[in-house]
Write a protein that holds these residues in place. Structure first.
Motif, PDB file in Angstrom:
ATOM      1  N   LEU A   2       0.843  -1.190   0.000  1.00 17.94           N
ATOM      2  CA  LEU A   2       0.000   0.000   0.000  1.00 17.94           C
ATOM      3  C   LEU A   2       0.883   1.248   0.000  1.00 17.94           C
ATOM      4  O   LEU A   2       1.898   1.307   0.700  1.00 17.94           O
ATOM      5  CB  LEU A   2      -0.875  -0.022   1.247  1.00 17.94           C
ATOM      6  CG  LEU A   2      -1.883   1.107   1.432  1.00 17.94           C
ATOM      7  CD1 LEU A   2      -3.069   0.902   0.511  1.00 17.94           C
ATOM      8  CD2 LEU A   2      -2.374   1.151   2.877  1.00 17.94           C
ATOM      9  N   ARG A  31      -6.083   3.532  -6.688  1.00 13.66           N
ATOM     10  CA  ARG A  31      -5.913   2.604  -7.819  1.00 13.66           C
ATOM     11  C   ARG A  31      -5.376   1.277  -7.312  1.00 13.66           C
ATOM     12  O   ARG A  31      -4.578   1.222  -6.377  1.00 13.66           O
ATOM     13  CB  ARG A  31      -4.935   3.197  -8.827  1.00 13.66           C
ATOM     14  CG  ARG A  31      -5.436   4.487  -9.431  1.00 13.66           C
ATOM     15  CD  ARG A  31      -4.937   4.721 -10.841  1.00 13.66           C
ATOM     16  NE  ARG A  31      -5.738   5.761 -11.467  1.00 13.66           N
ATOM     17  CZ  ARG A  31      -5.474   7.070 -11.337  1.00 13.66           C
ATOM     18  NH1 ARG A  31      -4.416   7.465 -10.650  1.00 13.66           N
ATOM     19  NH2 ARG A  31      -6.253   7.962 -11.892  1.00 13.66           N
ATOM     20  N   LEU A  32      -5.834   0.212  -7.959  1.00 13.09           N
ATOM     21  CA  LEU A  32      -5.394  -1.128  -7.617  1.00 13.09           C
ATOM     22  C   LEU A  32      -4.699  -1.699  -8.845  1.00 13.09           C
ATOM     23  O   LEU A  32      -5.274  -1.756  -9.925  1.00 13.09           O
ATOM     24  CB  LEU A  32      -6.612  -1.978  -7.240  1.00 13.09           C
ATOM     25  CG  LEU A  32      -6.375  -3.424  -6.860  1.00 13.09           C
ATOM     26  CD1 LEU A  32      -5.478  -3.537  -5.637  1.00 13.09           C
ATOM     27  CD2 LEU A  32      -7.710  -4.116  -6.586  1.00 13.09           C
ATOM     28  N   ASP A  33      -3.439  -2.076  -8.672  1.00 12.72           N
ATOM     29  CA  ASP A  33      -2.676  -2.573  -9.804  1.00 12.72           C
ATOM     30  C   ASP A  33      -1.874  -3.788  -9.368  1.00 12.72           C
ATOM     31  O   ASP A  33      -0.875  -3.657  -8.668  1.00 12.72           O
ATOM     32  CB  ASP A  33      -1.751  -1.453 -10.312  1.00 12.72           C
ATOM     33  CG  ASP A  33      -0.926  -1.910 -11.505  1.00 12.72           C
ATOM     34  OD1 ASP A  33      -1.407  -2.765 -12.270  1.00 12.72           O
ATOM     35  OD2 ASP A  33       0.205  -1.408 -11.654  1.00 12.72           O
ATOM     36  N   ARG A  36      -0.987  -4.088  -5.771  1.00 19.81           N
ATOM     37  CA  ARG A  36      -0.423  -2.844  -5.232  1.00 19.81           C
ATOM     38  C   ARG A  36      -1.511  -1.788  -5.216  1.00 19.81           C
ATOM     39  O   ARG A  36      -2.131  -1.524  -6.235  1.00 19.81           O
ATOM     40  CB  ARG A  36       0.727  -2.341  -6.096  1.00 19.81           C
ATOM     41  CG  ARG A  36       1.966  -3.188  -6.052  1.00 19.81           C
ATOM     42  CD  ARG A  36       3.015  -2.544  -6.929  1.00 19.81           C
ATOM     43  NE  ARG A  36       3.440  -1.268  -6.371  1.00 19.81           N
ATOM     44  CZ  ARG A  36       4.622  -1.111  -5.768  1.00 19.81           C
ATOM     45  NH1 ARG A  36       5.458  -2.103  -5.689  1.00 19.81           N
ATOM     46  NH2 ARG A  36       4.951   0.046  -5.257  1.00 19.81           N
ATOM     47  N   LYS A  37      -1.710  -1.215  -4.041  1.00 19.85           N
ATOM     48  CA  LYS A  37      -2.760  -0.211  -3.927  1.00 19.85           C
ATOM     49  C   LYS A  37      -2.140   1.168  -3.710  1.00 19.85           C
ATOM     50  O   LYS A  37      -1.199   1.308  -2.933  1.00 19.85           O
ATOM     51  CB  LYS A  37      -3.674  -0.548  -2.742  1.00 19.85           C
ATOM     52  CG  LYS A  37      -4.432  -1.837  -2.944  1.00 19.85           C
ATOM     53  CD  LYS A  37      -5.261  -2.200  -1.736  1.00 19.85           C
ATOM     54  CE  LYS A  37      -4.415  -2.653  -0.576  1.00 19.85           C
ATOM     55  NZ  LYS A  37      -4.105  -4.087  -0.553  1.00 19.85           N
ATOM     56  N   THR A  38      -2.676   2.128  -4.420  1.00 17.75           N
ATOM     57  CA  THR A  38      -2.236   3.505  -4.237  1.00 17.75           C
ATOM     58  C   THR A  38      -3.438   4.322  -3.796  1.00 17.75           C
ATOM     59  O   THR A  38      -4.440   4.389  -4.510  1.00 17.75           O
ATOM     60  CB  THR A  38      -1.673   4.074  -5.550  1.00 17.75           C
ATOM     61  OG1 THR A  38      -0.655   3.190  -6.022  1.00 17.75           O
ATOM     62  CG2 THR A  38      -1.075   5.454  -5.334  1.00 17.75           C
ATOM     63  N   VAL A  39      -3.356   4.911  -2.601  1.00 17.29           N
ATOM     64  CA  VAL A  39      -4.455   5.715  -2.089  1.00 17.29           C
ATOM     65  C   VAL A  39      -4.216   7.168  -2.470  1.00 17.29           C
ATOM     66  O   VAL A  39      -3.192   7.758  -2.120  1.00 17.29           O
ATOM     67  CB  VAL A  39      -4.568   5.578  -0.553  1.00 17.29           C
ATOM     68  CG1 VAL A  39      -5.695   6.459  -0.028  1.00 17.29           C
ATOM     69  CG2 VAL A  39      -4.798   4.130  -0.165  1.00 17.29           C
ATOM     70  N   VAL A  90     -10.229   1.110  -2.456  1.00 21.94           N
ATOM     71  CA  VAL A  90      -9.160   0.138  -2.221  1.00 21.94           C
ATOM     72  C   VAL A  90      -9.013  -0.217  -0.744  1.00 21.94           C
ATOM     73  O   VAL A  90      -8.202  -1.073  -0.391  1.00 21.94           O
ATOM     74  CB  VAL A  90      -7.804   0.646  -2.776  1.00 21.94           C
ATOM     75  CG1 VAL A  90      -7.879   0.811  -4.291  1.00 21.94           C
ATOM     76  CG2 VAL A  90      -7.369   1.942  -2.106  1.00 21.94           C
ATOM     77  N   GLY A  91      -9.803   0.417   0.104  1.00 22.91           N
ATOM     78  CA  GLY A  91      -9.703   0.077   1.516  1.00 22.91           C
ATOM     79  C   GLY A  91     -10.576   0.949   2.389  1.00 22.91           C
ATOM     80  O   GLY A  91     -11.321   1.804   1.904  1.00 22.91           O
ATOM     81  N   SER A 118      -8.270  -8.057  -1.244  1.00 24.18           N
ATOM     82  CA  SER A 118      -7.115  -7.155  -1.225  1.00 24.18           C
ATOM     83  C   SER A 118      -7.446  -5.818  -0.570  1.00 24.18           C
ATOM     84  O   SER A 118      -6.666  -4.885  -0.600  1.00 24.18           O
ATOM     85  CB  SER A 118      -6.601  -6.928  -2.650  1.00 24.18           C
ATOM     86  OG  SER A 118      -7.577  -6.223  -3.378  1.00 24.18           O
TER      87      SER A 118
END
Ligand SMILES: [Zn+2]
Length: 155
Positions: A2, A31-33, A36-39, A90-91, A118
């Protein structure tokens, strides 16, 4: 893994300090890739805990100091906002007033109803009203336990 944008980190900390000594709750947009999550942004929800889940050790069932309830309608609003911005959920995050950033048994039970495999469960510790450490957790083993998720620095 994350990664949180600095603005998202600051928003979580500010939200947690504002609701202290109660817990805050909100959703993580990004984004979820490939796991790998980017908040990139957060959606501040309201802690609507009103004694929905009763566990044996419950003291004051209406206290929001060590529990939260995320209303499904808030989840939907956050999802709509994410879509409007070309992002996804994403969370979820919540705060632990004067406690470690480690999920409780109540969190584990509550988390079953939120998100997918995830989905990040971020906990912001708040000590004496000031934001302290932050950790991210993943619900694993079909919901039996949490595993800490690595947080990588923002590029
Ligand atoms: Zn908690």
């Amino acid at each position: 893994m994350l990664t949180l944008a600095p603005e998202a980190l600051a928003a979580i900390a500010a939200h947690a300090e504002t609701t202290y000594p109660d817990e805050c709750v909100g959703l993580l947009l990004g984004r979820l890739d490939e796991g790998r999550k980017t908040v990139l942004a957060v959606y501040q929800a309201e802690n609507r805990w009103q004694g929905q889940v009763t566990l044996a050790e419950t003291d004051d069932p209406t206290s929001r100091r060590d529990r939260f309830y995320l209303d499904p309608r808030d989840y939907l609003r956050a999802d709509r906002e994410a879509q409007a911005r070309g992002l996804e959920l994403v969370g979820v995050y919540h705060s632990h007033p004067d406690d470690a950033a480690v999920p409780s048994e109540r969190d584990r039970v509550g988390a079953q109803a939120i998100g997918g495999p995830s989905f990040a469960f971020v906990i912001q510790s708040v000590r004496a009203g000031r934001a302290a450490e932050l950790a991210s957790w993943l619900l694993v083993a079909e919901g039996a336990t949490f595993e800490q998720e690595e947080i990588t620095p923002w590029p």
